[in-house]
Design an enzyme around this catalytic site. Structure first.
Site, short mmCIF file in Angstrom:
data_model
loop_
_atom_site.label_atom_id
_atom_site.label_comp_id
_atom_site.label_asym_id
_atom_site.label_seq_id
_atom_site.Cartn_x
_atom_site.Cartn_y
_atom_site.Cartn_z
CB THR A 14 -0.94 0.04 1.21
OG1 THR A 14 -0.19 0.34 2.41
CG2 THR A 14 -1.67 -1.29 1.41
N GLY A 15 0.36 2.34 -0.51
CA GLY A 15 1.19 3.54 -0.62
C GLY A 15 2.33 3.36 -1.59
CB SER A 18 5.22 8.62 -3.92
OG SER A 18 4.35 8.70 -2.81
N GLY A 19 7.62 7.47 -2.55
CA GLY A 19 8.33 7.35 -1.28
C GLY A 19 8.82 5.95 -0.96
CB SER A 145 6.83 7.12 12.41
OG SER A 145 7.54 8.31 12.65
CE1 TYR A 158 2.75 9.99 9.99
CE2 TYR A 158 4.36 10.71 11.62
CZ TYR A 158 4.05 9.99 10.49
OH TYR A 158 5.01 9.27 9.85
#
Length: 264
Positions: A14-15, A18-19, A145, A158
């Site tokens: 997923t995602g 990009s990145g 993160s 976040y």
């Protein structure tokens, strides 16, 4: 990096447009996996799919979906099942980030972030875990993160969402021991992605604080394949998060405030 396997199976990312997600797709394709690319932008996914087919000669499936839609995870699961695609590795990379004072961000934005970062990730993990358990093999890589270790003013929702991802991943890694299925939490720090580049505050970060997305993806891939429960990307990030666990909560909040001021 592990040697290329003979048809090791399919990986849902997923995602992927990009990145870190895009870099992970490239790495998995290079290792012989068949990527299933999920993101909102069909055009970006098709462009990446063509690139992977040309460079690696691998089968690629494009799966456009908006994970802020409550029905999206189950729809993705059913579409792949109908196509006869067994997902051997699930990579939950899709995520949203909003910055600013908590009270100035619209409630709908907070809820949208939580739906993508927490609810959709949980739903996909639950849906794809069951067939993995039946086959007694599988890998799940959840991108959390460094912010998961800290309460961070201006990034409060976040950071809280990533703390959930970290806690869920570590709990499942213990729960699933002996099943043949592993769960890994990847915790990057500031990374050179569209999410960071698109923020005026992110562009003010010192270059030494920002990791390359490809380097983070390489570390995440290796940790996932090894079945590690947790991997913090970057030595300085690893040392920082290791030290945080020994600090009193009052000092942890202070550190979070320092991070917020560095970000802002």
């Amino acid at each position: 990096m592990a040697a290329k396997a003979t048809d090791p199976g399919s990986v849902l990312i997923t995602g992927a447009s990009s990145g870190i997600g895009r870099e992970l797709a490239k790495i998995f394709a290079a290792e012989g996996y068949h990527p299933v690319l999920l993101a909102r932008s069909r055009d970006k996914l098709q462009q990446l799919a063509q690139e992977l087919k040309t460079s690696q000669g691998t089968k690629v499936t494009v799966m456009p979906a908006d994970l802020s839609d409550p029905e999206a995870p189950r729809a993705v699961f059913e579409r792949l099942r109908e196509r006869g695609i067994d997902v051997d590795i699930l990579v939950n990379d899709a995520g949203l980030m909003f910055e600013g004072d908590f009270a100035t961000i619209a409630l709908d934005e907070h809820l949208r972030l939580l739906h993508v970062n927490v609810v959709a990730l949980t739903a996909l993990t639950r849906l794809f875990l069951e067939p993995m358990l039946r086959r007694s093999r599988g890998r799940i890589l959840n991108v959390a993160s460094v912010g998961a270790f800290l309460p961070i003013p201006s990034l409060a929702t976040y950071a809280a969402s990533k703390a959930y991802v970290l806690s869920l991943s570590e709990a499942l890694s213990e729960e699933l021991k002996g099943t043949g299925v592993t769960v890994t939490a990847l915790c990057p720090g500031f990374t050179n992605t569209a999410m960071v580049r698109g923020s005026p505050r992110g562009t003010r970060l010192p270059p030494l604080m920002v990791m390359d997305a490809k380097a983070v993806a390489k570390q995440g891939y290796s940790a996932c394949i090894a079945g590690k429960a947790l991997h913090v990307a970057g030595l300085s990030n690893d040392l920082a998060t290791w030290g945080i666990q020994y600090l009193p909560r009052s000092l942890v909040r202070t550190v979070g405030g320092l991070v917020a001021r560095q970000w802002t």
